[in-house]
Write a protein that holds these residues in place. Structure first.
Motif, PDB file in Angstrom:
ATOM      1  N   VAL A   1      -1.943   2.138  -5.075  1.00 49.32           N
ATOM      2  CA  VAL A   1      -1.488   3.511  -4.848  1.00 49.32           C
ATOM      3  C   VAL A   1      -2.690   4.419  -4.636  1.00 49.32           C
ATOM      4  O   VAL A   1      -3.589   4.500  -5.484  1.00 49.32           O
ATOM      5  CB  VAL A   1      -0.652   4.028  -6.038  1.00 49.32           C
ATOM      6  N   ARG A   2      -2.678   5.117  -3.510  1.00 52.01           N
ATOM      7  CA  ARG A   2      -3.719   6.097  -3.198  1.00 52.01           C
ATOM      8  C   ARG A   2      -3.106   7.486  -3.300  1.00 52.01           C
ATOM      9  O   ARG A   2      -1.984   7.711  -2.827  1.00 52.01           O
ATOM     10  CB  ARG A   2      -4.257   5.855  -1.788  1.00 52.01           C
ATOM     11  N   THR A   3      -3.787   8.436  -3.920  1.00 51.91           N
ATOM     12  CA  THR A   3      -3.259   9.790  -4.063  1.00 51.91           C
ATOM     13  C   THR A   3      -4.142  10.784  -3.320  1.00 51.91           C
ATOM     14  O   THR A   3      -5.370  10.692  -3.368  1.00 51.91           O
ATOM     15  CB  THR A   3      -3.158  10.209  -5.543  1.00 51.91           C
TER      16      THR A   3
ATOM     17  N   GLU B   1       0.848  -1.196   0.000  1.00 51.98           N
ATOM     18  CA  GLU B   1       0.000   0.000   0.000  1.00 51.98           C
ATOM     19  C   GLU B   1       0.881   1.244   0.000  1.00 51.98           C
ATOM     20  O   GLU B   1       1.760   1.399   0.847  1.00 51.98           O
ATOM     21  CB  GLU B   1      -0.896  -0.007   1.242  1.00 51.98           C
ATOM     22  N   ILE B   2       0.643   2.133  -0.965  1.00 45.67           N
ATOM     23  CA  ILE B   2       1.456   3.346  -1.103  1.00 45.67           C
ATOM     24  C   ILE B   2       0.552   4.566  -1.148  1.00 45.67           C
ATOM     25  O   ILE B   2      -0.462   4.583  -1.847  1.00 45.67           O
ATOM     26  CB  ILE B   2       2.308   3.294  -2.386  1.00 45.67           C
TER      27      ILE B   2
ATOM     28  N   CYS C   1       0.738  13.333  -9.230  1.00 44.83           N
ATOM     29  CA  CYS C   1       0.118  12.194  -8.537  1.00 44.83           C
ATOM     30  C   CYS C   1      -0.243  11.084  -9.522  1.00 44.83           C
ATOM     31  O   CYS C   1       0.076   9.905  -9.301  1.00 44.83           O
ATOM     32  CB  CYS C   1      -1.140  12.649  -7.796  1.00 44.83           C
TER      33      CYS C   1
ATOM     34  N   LYS D   1       1.548   7.464  -9.765  1.00 38.04           N
ATOM     35  CA  LYS D   1       0.658   6.321  -9.514  1.00 38.04           C
ATOM     36  C   LYS D   1       0.766   5.299 -10.654  1.00 38.04           C
ATOM     37  O   LYS D   1       0.924   4.091 -10.412  1.00 38.04           O
ATOM     38  CB  LYS D   1      -0.782   6.814  -9.384  1.00 38.04           C
TER      39      LYS D   1
ATOM     40  N   LEU E   1       4.260   3.512 -10.586  1.00 37.08           N
ATOM     41  CA  LEU E   1       4.408   2.543  -9.501  1.00 37.08           C
ATOM     42  C   LEU E   1       3.582   1.288  -9.760  1.00 37.08           C
ATOM     43  O   LEU E   1       4.047   0.167  -9.543  1.00 37.08           O
ATOM     44  CB  LEU E   1       4.013   3.180  -8.170  1.00 37.08           C
ATOM     45  N   GLU E   2       2.364   1.470 -10.227  1.00 39.18           N
ATOM     46  CA  GLU E   2       1.492   0.326 -10.461  1.00 39.18           C
ATOM     47  C   GLU E   2       1.975  -0.536 -11.621  1.00 39.18           C
ATOM     48  O   GLU E   2       1.770  -1.756 -11.629  1.00 39.18           O
ATOM     49  CB  GLU E   2       0.063   0.801 -10.705  1.00 39.18           C
TER      50      GLU E   2
ATOM     51  N   VAL F   1       0.549   8.645  -2.009  1.00 37.18           N
ATOM     52  CA  VAL F   1       1.240   9.762  -2.644  1.00 37.18           C
ATOM     53  C   VAL F   1       0.505  11.046  -2.263  1.00 37.18           C
ATOM     54  O   VAL F   1      -0.701  11.160  -2.498  1.00 37.18           O
ATOM     55  CB  VAL F   1       1.277   9.614  -4.182  1.00 37.18           C
TER      56      VAL F   1
ATOM     57  N   VAL G   1       0.950  -3.518  -6.116  1.00 36.76           N
ATOM     58  CA  VAL G   1       0.826  -2.319  -5.289  1.00 36.76           C
ATOM     59  C   VAL G   1      -0.537  -1.676  -5.504  1.00 36.76           C
ATOM     60  O   VAL G   1      -1.135  -1.776  -6.573  1.00 36.76           O
ATOM     61  CB  VAL G   1       1.929  -1.279  -5.603  1.00 36.76           C
TER      62      VAL G   1
END
Length: 213
Positions: A30-32, A2-3, A13, A17, A20-21, A5, A28
């Motif tokens: 990714v939440r921004t 869980e990441i 963002c 995102k 990374l994904e 940003v 992963v």
């Protein structure tokens, strides 16, 4: 993995995102988020990110090292923080910013304007659990500190003034409406920044700087 940003620029963002994904060696999510308030509310809830990529300049109230200080006040579970900043490593304040970030337990500092290939390689190594520091950051850390300059963030000055008045960490925490643990962390970061190791020495620094208490 869980990441989170945190950046006030949606384009950054979204780009981070997607990267990374698409490239992380493990799955992963990714939440921004775009504001510090959103970020602190999130980590104080049941949300528990493995990594937080935090921009230092989010709005008029959350600028430079103060943003990280305020985030860490709410980071009770010690989520790993990677500072992701638009400040230039050639900026006169860059060395102090880097030292302060590391003193506040950031895992590393990444400059947004750095070589894009190097930056992405660094991100991959961080996500793999490695300790990675960009060469720009290493160069800044090797620069000698200017002992004649007392350059503390507003929050650090608040704590330093309390120390100079002879207050204990618990008393300072009550005055600043924060926790004793956070005050202790800030005192430690001040010691590292000023290259001192006692409350007496810190009080002397404040007095010599002619700070009005």
């Amino acid at each position: 993995m869980e990441i989170l940003v945190v950046d006030d620029h949606p384009i950054i963002c979204d780009g981070l995102k997607r990267y990374l994904e698409q490239t992380a060696s493990v799955p992963v999510n990714v939440r921004t988020l775009n504001t510090l308030k959103q970020a602190t509310d999130a980590i104080e809830s049941d949300y528990n990110p493995d990594f937080v990529f935090l921009d230092l300049n989010l709005d008029s109230e959350n600028q430079s090292i103060g943003t990280l200080e305020r985030f860490q006040e709410h980071n009770a579970r010690d989520a790993a923080v990677v500072v992701f900043t638009g400040i230039s490593p050639r900026d006169a304040a860059a060395a102090d910013v880097v030292r302060s970030c590391l003193g506040l337990k950031a895992k590393t500092v990444i400059f947004k304007g750095a070589d894009i290939d190097q930056m992405f390689v660094g991100l991959e190594r961080i996500l793999a659990g490695e300790a990675w520091i960009p060469h720009e950051v290493v160069s800044l850390l090797l620069k000698p500190t200017n002992s004649r300059t007392v350059d503390l963030s507003p929050r650090q000055w608040d704590v330093a003034r309390g120390v100079s008045k002879g207050l204990r960490n618990k008393q300072i925490a009550n005055e600043l409406n924060t926790t004793e643990a956070n005050v202790r962390q800030i005192v430690t970061s001040i010691y590292k920044r000023l290259n001192i190791n006692s409350r007496v020495a810190l009080a002397d620094v404040v007095k010599k700087a002619e700070i009005k208490l």
